[in-house]
Design a protein around this motif. Structure first.
Motif, short mmCIF file in Angstrom:
data_model
loop_
_atom_site.label_atom_id
_atom_site.label_comp_id
_atom_site.label_asym_id
_atom_site.label_seq_id
_atom_site.Cartn_x
_atom_site.Cartn_y
_atom_site.Cartn_z
N HIS A 1 -31.55 -18.69 18.51
CA HIS A 1 -32.82 -19.03 17.85
C HIS A 1 -32.62 -20.14 16.82
CE1 HIS A 1 -36.44 -18.61 15.41
NE2 HIS A 1 -35.71 -18.23 14.38
N SER A 2 -31.52 -20.08 16.06
CA SER A 2 -31.25 -21.10 15.04
C SER A 2 -31.00 -22.46 15.69
CB SER A 2 -30.04 -20.69 14.20
OG SER A 2 -30.28 -19.48 13.51
N ILE A 3 -30.24 -22.48 16.79
CA ILE A 3 -30.00 -23.74 17.50
C ILE A 3 -31.32 -24.30 18.02
CG2 ILE A 3 -28.87 -24.77 19.49
CD1 ILE A 3 -26.64 -22.70 19.15
N GLU A 4 -32.18 -23.40 18.54
CA GLU A 4 -33.47 -23.83 19.08
C GLU A 4 -34.35 -24.41 17.97
OE1 GLU A 4 -37.19 -21.67 21.40
OE2 GLU A 4 -35.15 -20.92 21.62
N VAL A 5 -34.38 -23.75 16.81
CA VAL A 5 -35.16 -24.26 15.68
C VAL A 5 -34.61 -25.61 15.22
CG1 VAL A 5 -35.75 -23.83 13.26
CG2 VAL A 5 -35.89 -21.98 14.91
#
Length: 523
Positions: free
Chosen positions: A342-346
């Motif tokens: 999720h952090s990479i996607e954000v």
């Protein structure tokens, strides 16, 4: 008178005894004297040898001292030569510097004389200008009096009149400009925002990985369950004590279940048990040894995962502790969505939107990657994960903009920059897009039932339907009880009540439907 024979014989014996004693005394004296002479000779010989040895030692020490003195003299001469050479070099440098200083002084002297000449010229010019200025001021004053006399008002009154006229015209133009800008902004902003968000979502698509609170370890045979339990359960107790994970052995064929809410501990337990099964040596001491070894491997994997995530996101120069905390997010989930993914996607979404808006994409990616860093330690530290993450970022040298974006991504503090708003938008997009997050069936059904219940509590509502996996709620109202104006008010109140009473990922769209139907039967 002659002596008797006995007297003569006694006297002879006495004389002979006396002579023997005397002879023995002299003989002993001679022996002692000879020994004394030999001792004196030996003593003289020892003294002579000691004197010779002392002379030899004295000569050797004198030679050694001369050698040391010579060596010291050679070293002193060498050092003196080096110092002399250094002094010569320094002297040359000083001479060169002195020459340069003399040249500079001569140049400064010439410049000073030139400046003095210019100053005199400037003073003369300034005097001339002051005289002309006085003449011009007199002329201007004379012209002003003439103009005031012709216009019938003073210069101050004319200035105020002109300023008022200009101010009125500028205000009118500014109001028109503001109105036009606001109209254009309303027309363009919504369309542009949708285009940017749509482009960001289109350019990024990630896989969905479901995380659970249990792990299943497959066994080669049923006999292995007994070996895992051990005699009187000592093996299973040792494994649970070493890992902090519940080991569940039930009737499931050829499988053991590991249960724990801490995913890192569960991963260590899973790897350790698989290693023990492959190795075949299962006993308490071996269990502790393997768990410790696997724990070190998992720590290394956590660091590698953090480095890989930073590399994939294009974020460089992170503190090693932040890299480690990023790696821990690999084993953390939020609504079954992997937090590291999720952090990479954000980070990707922030970078894309920042590039479209002409902002610094590197800062946006960095803030997006670190926005949930507090979740790595929020089970150890009290407080919202956004504030915890901001404190960690501040401790490890992140910029003020990134720290504020982390703080504000859940409205713990009001967003004060475009970067903070971008992180909020990207976080919402990543969590709310279809397939990104899921919940357990019971929680999911319970949340939808609660959503419909909240919506049914309003007057005039006939039916409620939760659709789009709970992301939209539709309220069908009675047209006789709710007017069109009241429908808008009902929609707003329902949204506020859902925000207050319900916890949900992303956002929920509230739609109120009011229909007027006319029914008649043709007979």
């Amino acid at each position: 008178m002659g002596l008797p024979v006995e007297s003569i014989s006694f006297l002879a014996v006495g004389l002979s005894g006396g002579l023997g004693v005397l002879a023995g005394f002299y003989l002993r004296r001679m022996i002692i004297e000879s020994r004394i002479d030999s001792v004196e000779n030996l003593a003289k010989k020892i003294l002579d040898e000691a004197r010779k040895e002392a002379e030899t030692i004295k000569k050797e020490e004198a030679l050694r001292a001369k050698d040391q003195l010579f060596q010291m003299k050679v070293e002193f001469d060498k050092e003196s030569k080096e110092r002399r050479s250094e002094l010569n070099i320094l002297e040359k440098r000083l001479l060169q510097k002195e020459e340069h200083l003399e040249k500079k002084i001569s140049i400064l002297d010439s410049k000073e004389s030139e400046i003095n000449n210019r100053q005199k010229l400037i003073d003369a010019t300034e005097k001339t200008l002051k005289e002309k200025e006085i003449q011009y001021q007199n002329l201007i004053q004379e012209q002003r009096h003439n103009l005031e006399r012709l216009a019938g008002m003073s210069s101050e009154e004319g200035r105020n009149l002109l300023l008022k006229t200009l101010e009125r015209e500028v205000r009118t133009d500014a109001a028109r400009l503001v109105k036009r800008i606001e109209t254009d902004a309303r027309e363009v902003a919504d369309k542009k925002a949708k285009e940017i968000i749509g482009l960001a979502i289109k350019r990024y698509a990630s896989e969905y990985v479901a995380e659970q609170t249990v792990s299943v370890v497959n066994l080669p045979n049923e006999e292995m369950k007994g070996r895992i339990i051990g005699r009187e359960g000592r093996n299973i107790r040792a494994l649970e004590a070493a890992t902090g994970v519940d080991v569940i052995i039930d009737d499931t064929p050829e499988a053991v279940i590991l249960s724990a809410f801490n995913p890192i501990r569960r991963e260590i337990a899973r790897r350790s048990l698989e290693h023990l099964i492959t190795d075949g040596r299962i006993h308490p001491a071996r269990i502790e040894e393997v768990v410790e070894k696997i724990g070190q491997e998992v720590e290394a994997n956590i660091r590698e995962a953090g480095e890989e995530a930073a590399f994939d996101a294009g974020v460089h120069g992170l503190h090693p502790e932040l890299i480690k905390l990023l790696g821990k997010l690999r084993y953390r989930t939020s609504f079954a969505q992997n937090v590291l993914q999720h952090s990479i996607e954000v980070s990707y979404l922030c970078g894309i939107m920042a590039a479209e808006l002409g902002l610094n994409a590197k800062h946006a990616k960095r803030a997006g990657l670190l926005h949930d860093i507090g979740k790595a330690v929020d089970h150890e530290v009290e407080g919202p994960h956004a504030m915890i993450g901001a404190e960690l970022a501040k401790r490890f040298g992140e910029s003020v903009k990134v720290i504020h974006a982390i703080q504000a991504h859940h409205e713990d503090v009001p967003p004060e920059s475009v970067l903070a708003v971008l992180v909020q938008a990207a976080d919402t997009l990543s969590g709310a897009r279809p397939g990104a997050r899921r919940e357990m069936l019971e929680t999911y059904v319970r949340r939808l039932e609660e959503l419909e219940r909240i919506a049914r509590n309003f007057n005039g509502v006939n039916k409620t339907y939760a659709i789009q996996a709970g992301r939209e709620i539709r309220l069908i109202v009675d047209s006789d009880k709710v007017s069109d104006e009241e429908a808008f008010l009902l929609c707003r109140e329902a949204a506020k009540k859902i925000e207050t009473e319900l916890t949900y990922p992303g956002q929920v769209k509230v739609t109120v439907i009011r229909e007027t139907r006319a029914v008649e039967y043709a007979r």
